[in-house]
Write a protein that holds these residues in place. Structure first.
Motif, PDB file in Angstrom:
ATOM      1  N   PRO A  58      76.477 105.791  42.195  1.00 34.93           N
ATOM      2  CA  PRO A  58      75.470 107.666  43.604  1.00 34.93           C
ATOM      3  C   PRO A  58      74.566 106.659  44.254  1.00 34.93           C
ATOM      4  O   PRO A  58      73.964 106.538  45.819  1.00 34.93           O
ATOM      5  N   MET A 128      70.519 102.636  64.786  1.00 32.98           N
ATOM      6  CA  MET A 128      68.940 102.423  64.408  1.00 32.98           C
ATOM      7  C   MET A 128      69.321 101.687  65.917  1.00 32.98           C
ATOM      8  O   MET A 128      68.101 101.705  66.057  1.00 32.98           O
ATOM      9  N   TRP A 136      78.555  92.092  66.452  1.00 34.16           N
ATOM     10  CA  TRP A 136      77.973  92.065  65.210  1.00 34.16           C
ATOM     11  C   TRP A 136      79.505  91.669  63.916  1.00 34.16           C
ATOM     12  O   TRP A 136      78.716  90.106  63.251  1.00 34.16           O
TER      13      TRP A 136
ATOM     14  N   ILE B 108      74.192  94.843  43.119  1.00 37.27           N
ATOM     15  CA  ILE B 108      74.261  95.777  44.246  1.00 37.27           C
ATOM     16  C   ILE B 108      73.001  95.256  44.841  1.00 37.27           C
ATOM     17  O   ILE B 108      72.587  95.625  46.382  1.00 37.27           O
ATOM     18  N   SER B 111      74.298  91.916  46.197  1.00 37.27           N
ATOM     19  CA  SER B 111      75.309  92.514  47.937  1.00 37.27           C
ATOM     20  C   SER B 111      74.911  93.662  48.447  1.00 37.27           C
ATOM     21  O   SER B 111      75.229  94.251  49.943  1.00 37.27           O
ATOM     22  N   SER B 112      74.080  94.900  48.620  1.00 36.00           N
ATOM     23  CA  SER B 112      74.032  96.144  48.636  1.00 36.00           C
ATOM     24  C   SER B 112      73.315  96.055  49.338  1.00 36.00           C
ATOM     25  O   SER B 112      72.449  96.971  50.321  1.00 36.00           O
ATOM     26  N   PRO B 115      71.316  90.843  51.017  1.00 40.98           N
ATOM     27  CA  PRO B 115      71.962  89.987  51.753  1.00 40.98           C
ATOM     28  C   PRO B 115      71.695  91.570  53.368  1.00 40.98           C
ATOM     29  O   PRO B 115      71.740  90.533  54.777  1.00 40.98           O
ATOM     30  N   LEU B 116      71.286  92.474  53.630  1.00 43.31           N
ATOM     31  CA  LEU B 116      71.821  93.399  54.917  1.00 43.31           C
ATOM     32  C   LEU B 116      69.577  92.933  54.629  1.00 43.31           C
ATOM     33  O   LEU B 116      69.403  93.004  56.313  1.00 43.31           O
ATOM     34  N   VAL B 121      69.884  87.045  58.684  1.00 46.35           N
ATOM     35  CA  VAL B 121      70.139  88.058  58.298  1.00 46.35           C
ATOM     36  C   VAL B 121      69.526  88.890  59.894  1.00 46.35           C
ATOM     37  O   VAL B 121      69.722  89.232  61.046  1.00 46.35           O
ATOM     38  N   MET B 125      70.093  89.457  63.730  1.00 46.26           N
ATOM     39  CA  MET B 125      69.950  91.347  64.078  1.00 46.26           C
ATOM     40  C   MET B 125      69.001  91.214  65.554  1.00 46.26           C
ATOM     41  O   MET B 125      69.302  92.518  66.186  1.00 46.26           O
ATOM     42  N   GLU B 131      66.157  94.150  68.718  1.00 47.62           N
ATOM     43  CA  GLU B 131      65.158  95.219  68.564  1.00 47.62           C
ATOM     44  C   GLU B 131      64.230  94.380  66.915  1.00 47.62           C
ATOM     45  O   GLU B 131      64.968  93.651  67.249  1.00 47.62           O
ATOM     46  N   GLU B 132      63.463  95.280  67.009  1.00 47.20           N
ATOM     47  CA  GLU B 132      62.654  94.905  65.934  1.00 47.20           C
ATOM     48  C   GLU B 132      63.745  95.687  64.755  1.00 47.20           C
ATOM     49  O   GLU B 132      64.206  96.498  64.829  1.00 47.20           O
ATOM     50  N   SER B 133      63.615  94.124  63.723  1.00 45.38           N
ATOM     51  CA  SER B 133      64.505  95.005  62.822  1.00 45.38           C
ATOM     52  C   SER B 133      64.011  95.357  61.266  1.00 45.38           C
ATOM     53  O   SER B 133      64.568  95.641  60.330  1.00 45.38           O
ATOM     54  N   PRO B 135      62.208  97.980  60.085  1.00 47.91           N
ATOM     55  CA  PRO B 135      62.435  99.060  60.243  1.00 47.91           C
ATOM     56  C   PRO B 135      64.318  98.896  59.105  1.00 47.91           C
ATOM     57  O   PRO B 135      64.379 100.132  58.552  1.00 47.91           O
ATOM     58  N   TRP B 136      65.352  98.647  59.562  1.00 44.52           N
ATOM     59  CA  TRP B 136      65.889  98.082  59.541  1.00 44.52           C
ATOM     60  C   TRP B 136      65.858  97.779  57.628  1.00 44.52           C
ATOM     61  O   TRP B 136      66.863  98.191  57.074  1.00 44.52           O
ATOM     62  N   PHE B 139      64.658 100.824  56.173  1.00 52.28           N
ATOM     63  CA  PHE B 139      65.698 101.503  55.000  1.00 52.28           C
ATOM     64  C   PHE B 139      66.997 101.061  53.960  1.00 52.28           C
ATOM     65  O   PHE B 139      67.296 102.141  53.845  1.00 52.28           O
ATOM     66  N   LYS B 143      67.896 102.670  50.302  1.00 56.75           N
ATOM     67  CA  LYS B 143      68.888 103.409  50.501  1.00 56.75           C
ATOM     68  C   LYS B 143      69.154 102.506  48.898  1.00 56.75           C
ATOM     69  O   LYS B 143      69.718 103.528  48.302  1.00 56.75           O
ATOM     70  N   ALA B 147      69.494 104.599  45.098  1.00 53.20           N
ATOM     71  CA  ALA B 147      70.964 104.417  44.014  1.00 53.20           C
ATOM     72  C   ALA B 147      70.446 103.829  42.470  1.00 53.20           C
ATOM     73  O   ALA B 147      71.034 104.306  41.926  1.00 53.20           O
TER      74      ALA B 147
END
Lengths: 239, 239
Positions: A58, A128, A136, B108, B111-112, B115-116, B121, B125, B131-133, B135-136, B139, B143, B147
């Motif tokens: 998913p 975004m 990056w 997941i 690593s998904s 880390p983001l 990080v 960014m 930019e302010e991060s 919202p990233w 998001f 996401k 899953a």
């Protein structure tokens, strides 16, 4: 949308079991870490969003491994599954420190470098932040390689953690290749505070640990056979 | 710069060995996954960049575990090291599909998602994209949770993959807590295409799998004891 169920020629070379199927794409560096019978998921056509594939993962990422009744996605998890089940050719050393080092190096690639520059993530970032994301990716890779070089300097010999190929190499090889080929990270001029006092022989000439490893990996038949250019769907995407 | 070598009160409760030392910080959700004798690395003061800590982890991240002569950093690698060495209380199930699922769910998160949105990080960014991060981060978490919810719906019961606490729970608990407390992800209103036909009892009322798990985790004494607010360095950073 139907997934492409053609088998690659490599299928017959799958080292483990005829029931091992890897859903993959030639541009996926994560997939590259895993031996398989190849089942293409065309990321360009969006096949990763099909209901059929979503049932497998998913998160919509390749690779996904189907091993008889076991479905597992995510290359680190797939690697551990294979390592535990297929013990003929172990890729984790027995020595506790070396074993921990391999788990750690693979984990750094897997969680601190690759996720920050994977295609989906870069596309999301561009949407975004409205900026090109290649710098990056390069920044992220350099930061990770700098740490890896320091971490490996007391252990690296022919391969990343000694004279044998282990888990660290399986994760490093596609990461270095992708850094060079996809993001244009210049390995020769790459210097980020690494301590080069350990350099010897070819390493001395090449100038750093990661470049040394890159040259070593490129010479391996396994590396060449599993490279993206050799996957059967590569002809479609890079005719 | 000297690392703070005071032991926390929790030290004596370390479940494994008196030689287990975890270099950590109260704001690290990765550290939260690991049982330990606590050795503070003050991220706010930059102690992660000290030469002493860089020898332990050149990536400058906590957690780092020192287990007698073995040094290992990165929470997934640390977890696997502990799981293999200390077998009294296994956190990976024996059943192959359930075992693969646990490796995958943890991966997941590891690593998904995490880390983001980790602090370093997000700071990088903001520097690069101006930019302010936040919202990233939101998001990214949404996401991933979307899953995970689909992945867990056929397995979740009291805990993420059944009636027992396993590796998936160890990685999910701090991830959900941090989503809510740090990034303001609203779990009640959180809906991203999840299939809620599986909801039952309290789950039905709460509305989704992740919120159900959050409520379950919060009730666990182990969760409460290992929460950032209970770490001895939390008084310094949130007096």
């Amino acid at each position: 949308m139907e997934l492409d169920n053609r088998k690659s020629d490599q299928g017959s070379n799958a080292p483990f079991s005829s029931n091992l199927q890897l859903y993959s794409h030639c541009h996926s560096s994560c997939s590259w870490r895993i031996p398989y019978e190849y089942k293409e998921v065309d990321l360009a056509k969006g096949e990763q969003y099909s209901p059929e594939f979503e049932r497998l993962n998913p998160l919509h990422y390749v690779p996904v491994l189907v091993d008889d009744n076991v479905v597992v996605s995510d290359s680190y998890a797939i690697f551990l599954h294979l390592e535990e089940k297929y013990t003929q050719k172990p890729l984790l050393p027995v020595d506790p420190q070396l074993r921990a080092l391999n788990l750690q190096v693979a984990s750094i690639v897997h969680s601190s470098i690759q996720p920050l520059h994977m295609l989906t993530v870069l596309k999301d970032m561009e949407k975004m932040f409205g900026e090109e994301s290649k710098p990056w990716a390069q920044f992220t890779i350099n930061k990770g390689f700098s740490a890896l070089e320091k971490l490996l300097k007391d252990f690296a010999a022919t391969y990343a953690t000694g004279e044998l190929i282990y888990m660290a190499d399986v994760f490093l090889a596609p990461q270095i290749e992708q850094a060079v080929q996809k993001f244009g990270v210049d390995m020769v001029n790459w210097r980020m505070g690494g301590d080069f006092s350990f350099a010897r022989d070819l390493k001395e000439i090449l100038g750093n640990e990661m470049l040394w490893l890159y040259e070593t990996y490129k010479a391996l038949p396994e590396f060449q056979a599993s490279s993206p250019q050799r996957q059967f769907d590569a002809f479609i995407h890079n005719p």
